[in-house]
Design a protein around this motif. Structure first.
Motif, PDB file in Angstrom:
ATOM      1  N   GLU A  61     -31.635 -75.293 -62.917  1.00  0.00           N
ATOM      2  CA  GLU A  61     -30.658 -74.658 -62.051  1.00  0.00           C
ATOM      3  C   GLU A  61     -30.193 -75.667 -60.991  1.00  0.00           C
TER       4      GLU A  61
ATOM      5  N   GLU B  59     -24.367 -77.304 -54.012  1.00  0.00           N
ATOM      6  CA  GLU B  59     -23.051 -76.724 -54.237  1.00  0.00           C
ATOM      7  C   GLU B  59     -22.265 -77.618 -55.188  1.00  0.00           C
ATOM      8  N   ILE B  60     -21.559 -76.996 -56.125  1.00  0.00           N
ATOM      9  CA  ILE B  60     -20.791 -77.796 -57.077  1.00  0.00           C
ATOM     10  C   ILE B  60     -19.479 -78.244 -56.438  1.00  0.00           C
TER      11      ILE B  60
ATOM     12  N   ASN C 240     -23.031 -79.732 -71.499  1.00  0.00           N
ATOM     13  CA  ASN C 240     -23.895 -79.267 -70.418  1.00  0.00           C
ATOM     14  C   ASN C 240     -25.309 -79.801 -70.623  1.00  0.00           C
TER      15      ASN C 240
ATOM     16  N   ASP D  13     -20.910 -83.290 -65.483  1.00  0.00           N
ATOM     17  CA  ASP D  13     -19.543 -83.024 -65.029  1.00  0.00           C
ATOM     18  C   ASP D  13     -18.710 -84.301 -64.998  1.00  0.00           C
TER      19      ASP D  13
ATOM     20  N   GLU E 293     -13.555 -77.338 -65.392  1.00  0.00           N
ATOM     21  CA  GLU E 293     -14.431 -76.341 -64.787  1.00  0.00           C
ATOM     22  C   GLU E 293     -15.763 -77.000 -64.459  1.00  0.00           C
TER      23      GLU E 293
ATOM     24  N   GLY F  74     -19.647 -77.460 -62.852  1.00  0.00           N
ATOM     25  CA  GLY F  74     -20.819 -76.588 -62.863  1.00  0.00           C
ATOM     26  C   GLY F  74     -21.864 -76.965 -63.883  1.00  0.00           C
ATOM     27  N   ARG F  75     -21.633 -78.034 -64.637  1.00  0.00           N
ATOM     28  CA  ARG F  75     -22.648 -78.500 -65.579  1.00  0.00           C
ATOM     29  C   ARG F  75     -23.800 -79.130 -64.814  1.00  0.00           C
ATOM     30  N   ARG F  76     -24.991 -79.056 -65.400  1.00  0.00           N
ATOM     31  CA  ARG F  76     -26.161 -79.678 -64.774  1.00  0.00           C
ATOM     32  C   ARG F  76     -26.748 -80.714 -65.720  1.00  0.00           C
TER      33      ARG F  76
ATOM     34  N   ARG G 166     -20.132 -73.629 -72.266  1.00  0.00           N
ATOM     35  CA  ARG G 166     -20.104 -73.071 -70.911  1.00  0.00           C
ATOM     36  C   ARG G 166     -20.184 -71.546 -70.987  1.00  0.00           C
TER      37      ARG G 166
ATOM     38  N   ASP H 143     -21.596 -69.685 -69.044  1.00  0.00           N
ATOM     39  CA  ASP H 143     -21.467 -69.095 -67.711  1.00  0.00           C
ATOM     40  C   ASP H 143     -20.014 -68.755 -67.390  1.00  0.00           C
TER      41      ASP H 143
END
Length: 716
Positions: free
Chosen positions: A419, A423-424, A468, A515, A541, A543-545, A712, A714
């Motif tokens: 997780e 902040e992205i 991702n 990202d 978009e 938000g990838r980790r 993705r 999410d």
């Protein structure tokens, strides 16, 4: 008169139609229907209560063994999930495909149609909120729990399919329950991507290979086929021993008494098959596998009976009443020690399959059996974990799991990603990063290749792979030949420098390498379009980790390595895979859920972006590489030149001027197929027309963005 279909007229034609299912949804549900949300609206305890009521209420039309449908429901769930295979991620419980051809009519699934029909009142009650895919698997869990077993949990989220998966090749045989030598390689192992050793069976022949009670060869088959399902020896033993703790096999007589399977049954059977004319055709007269008898003295209770019987007694082969090879206990100790499944005042003698005895005679398998025998808690835990893996292996990452019974801890086979504790990036930060990317010394082609290498590992079959996690920077992907490891290392080093500098300058907002890889590819596409005179924005978009090496099962990820990659014009070793390179291309495109148009525009766009493997100029077909034009299609489809193969394998071709004979370009069969195949040429002509370039750019961006975000979940 028999009318031939196209496949019979041209059996070697390229099956572009396999991509048609991605061009439109055949589901009867509305586009905005959210199955995951609908499932989570259920009262799962109520659903399970309804299932248990069905499970313990015997119906005259199909009487329950021992008054309890639990064992046959476990078989149903197992045979639904057990078709999964690691090489291409196809098969498994997702989609509820057990109710569709060809799997609904496999000989290994005889009478499973009755189990699903017993559950229709439950499916009917909950409708859209409970898919068949979820109901089948959940019922297996409820069956285990109702018989005293403690499961790890259950996750919903399997969206039903409404047509069979035509992209799956189940084997080279033309007859059910046969085994062709072509199913195995020169060392006797299953050819990829196959996961079963016999056509129409889930795993192996329970009588033994080729229907003979050969325990040594059976052990080899078991290890091979279960490994193709991502199970190690311990998981394999746990699953077989745990599953055979329950229920009985059915072989009151031979299979000659059975009528046609569901797909060949008469209309009045209404989707059921295998009607039997032996006795009553049900209850004590049931014919399913052709083997007959229970394994333990308590077939509807979780206990150590299977392990005790297998290890503490000697067994010998004999032909059962169904004419199949099975094993009976030597001596009288186990004789008539099990209550009959239907006649309460009668007892029967337990049996073992050849596959059971094989576990006892293989040194490694036997060691695990004895560990379980000595430690019932270890047996319970091993079966619980292996069962959870079996029924969820094809569902992808943990964020796709729905419901209140999802296991708390993510498993390594779920390809976990940490997780974000930051902040992205937002619009301003993205603009700052884009500037840093453009200011770097990375070329357009390097950025496109890296983004593609990262994202294109995704496969819709089991929802594995994708950008991702940025696993392209980890083993094994970092050293795959197709990823040009030296170039990849250099590109990743630049991204790490950009990330380090950016993250050091920002406190709470951070950027991941995952990202950065995708954003850099997007910027490269925008620059290439601008060079051709097209002003476009590629959607991004964040938000990838980033996953860690510890969260990555190296052996499990090896199967994602492409044998060929048409998008990067990588042929690989053509002796190492079945079929032609263009067939590999269709298979890869299907796993990426691409339509024929998306496949065509991506290949043509990648060529002019100069994104070939190893900087090859094969198929680039433009004087302006790294510029997003329709030059590839113009050159390929023109008639001022002719193509000529330069090798006997017809893998590489030269484009010669018809008048001068000069060679203008070279290309592979992965390029020429877009002019040779009628369906692909029809699409290519749209992009190769005088007014086709603008559409090419727009469609390329849309298809590119689709691939970059396939994983993705999410964003769903």
């Amino acid at each position: 008169m028999t009318v031939r279909d196209n496949h019979e007229w041209w059996p070697d034609h390229l099956k572009v139609e396999l991509l048609d299912e991605h061009a439109g949804d055949v589901s009867p549900y509305d586009e905005d229907f959210d199955y995951g949300e609908a499932f989570e609206s259920l009262d799962l305890e109520e659903v399970k209560s309804d299932i248990e009521e069905v499970m313990t209420t015997s119906k005259d039309w199909w009487p329950a063994d021992y008054g309890h449908y639990g064992p046959q429901f476990i078989r149903m769930a197992w045979h639904s999930a057990g078709t999964y295979r690691t090489k291409d991620g196809r098969g498994g419980a997702a989609g509820g495909r057990q109710r569709l051809p060809p799997i609904n009519s496999w000989p290994d699934n005889v009478n499973i149609d009755k189990s699903r029909r017993l559950l229709w009142p439950v499916k009917q009650k909950y409708g859209d909120a409970l898919s068949w895919g979820d109901l089948i698997v959940l019922t297996g869990n409820v069956a285990l729990e109702s018989m005293g077993f403690e499961t790890v949990g259950f996750a919903g989220g399997r969206v039903d399919d409404f047509k069979g998966d035509e992209a799956v090749g189940w084997g080279p045989e033309e007859e059910w329950e046969t085994t062709s030598p072509d199913r195995f390689d020169t060392e006797g192992h299953l050819e990829h991507p196959l996961g079963n050793t016999v056509m129409g069976l889930i795993y192996v022949n329970p009588e033994g290979p080729y229907g003979e009670p050969d325990v040594e060869a059976s052990a080899t088959n078991i290890r091979d086929t279960f490994s193709h399902m991502a199970m190690n020896d311990k998981e394999t033993v746990a699953l077989i021993a745990g599953g055979h703790t329950f229920g009985k096999a059915h072989g009151a007589d031979d299979g000659d008494h059975l009528g046609p399977e569901p797909e060949a049954a008469p209309m009045e059977e209404q989707g059921l098959g295998w009607e039997s004319d032996y006795g009553e055709g049900k209850g004590p007269d049931t014919i399913t596998s052709g083997l007959e008898g229970p394994w333990t003295s308590a077939p509807t209770r979780w206990d150590m009976g299977y392990l005790n019987n297998l290890l503490e007694h000697e067994w010998e082969p004999h032909k059962g009443p169904g004419g199949a090879w099975q094993w009976q206990p030597k001596g009288e100790d186990l004789e008539e020690t099990v209550p009959d499944a239907h006649e309460r005042d009668e007892n029967v003698t337990p049996l073992m399959f050849t596959t059971d005895i094989a576990l006892k005679h293989d040194d490694d398998f036997r060691e695990i059996l004895e560990e379980f025998h000595d430690d019932p808690n270890e047996f319970q835990e091993a079966f619980a974990q292996a069962w959870y893996k079996l029924i969820h292996r094809d569902m992808g990452p943990p964020e796709r799991f729905r419901g209140p019974e999802v296991a708390e801890e993510a498993k390594i086979w779920q390809d976990p990603i940490p997780e974000a504790d930051y902040e992205i990036v937002g619009v301003d930060e993205i603009a700052e990063l884009e500037e840093a990317i453009i200011d770097s010394d990375l070329t357009i082609s390097e950025r496109v290749e890296t983004a593609w290498a990262s994202a294109s590992t995704f496969r819709h079959s089991d929802k594995r792979g994708g950008a991702n996690g940025a696993r392209v920077r980890l083993e094994p992907q970092r050293n795959w030949e197709v990823n040009a490891p030296e170039q990849l290392d250099s590109v990743l080093e630049t991204y790490e420098e950009i990330q380090s500098e950016f993250n050091a300058e920002h406190d709470e907002v951070q950027v991941s390498i995952a990202d950065l890889i995708v954003l850099s590819g997007n910027v490269a596409v925008e620059q290439a379009a601008a060079a051709a005179g097209h002003d476009i924005d590629v959607p991004f978009e964040p938000g990838r980790r980033d996953a860690t090496q510890e969260q990555t099962d190296v052996d499990s990820f090896e199967v994602l390595e492409p044998e060929a990659d048409a998008f990067r014009n990588y042929l690989g070793d053509t002796d190492e895979y079945d079929g032609k390179p263009e067939e590999q291309m269709i298979d890869r495109a299907e796993l990426l859920s691409l339509t024929p148009s998306e496949l065509t525009v991506l290949v043509g766009g990648m060529r002019v972006l100069d994104a070939n493997y190893d900087d090859s100029d094969l198929g680039v077909l433009t004087d302006e590489p790294e510029t997003l034009t329709n030059d590839f299609f113009e050159a390929l489809l023109g008639m001022d030149h002719e193509w000529e193969a330069v090798d006997d394998d017809e893998e590489v071709f030269e484009l010669r001027d018809r008048e001068t004979g000069d060679v203008d370009w070279k290309a592979t069969r992965l390029d020429l197929i877009f002019g040779a195949n009628a369906r692909l040429r029809a699409v290519a002509e749209v992009y190769g027309a005088a007014d086709g370039e603008e559409k090419l750019v727009e469609d390329f961006v849309e298809a590119w963005s689709k691939v970059m975000t396939l994983d993705r979940f999410d964003l769903d």
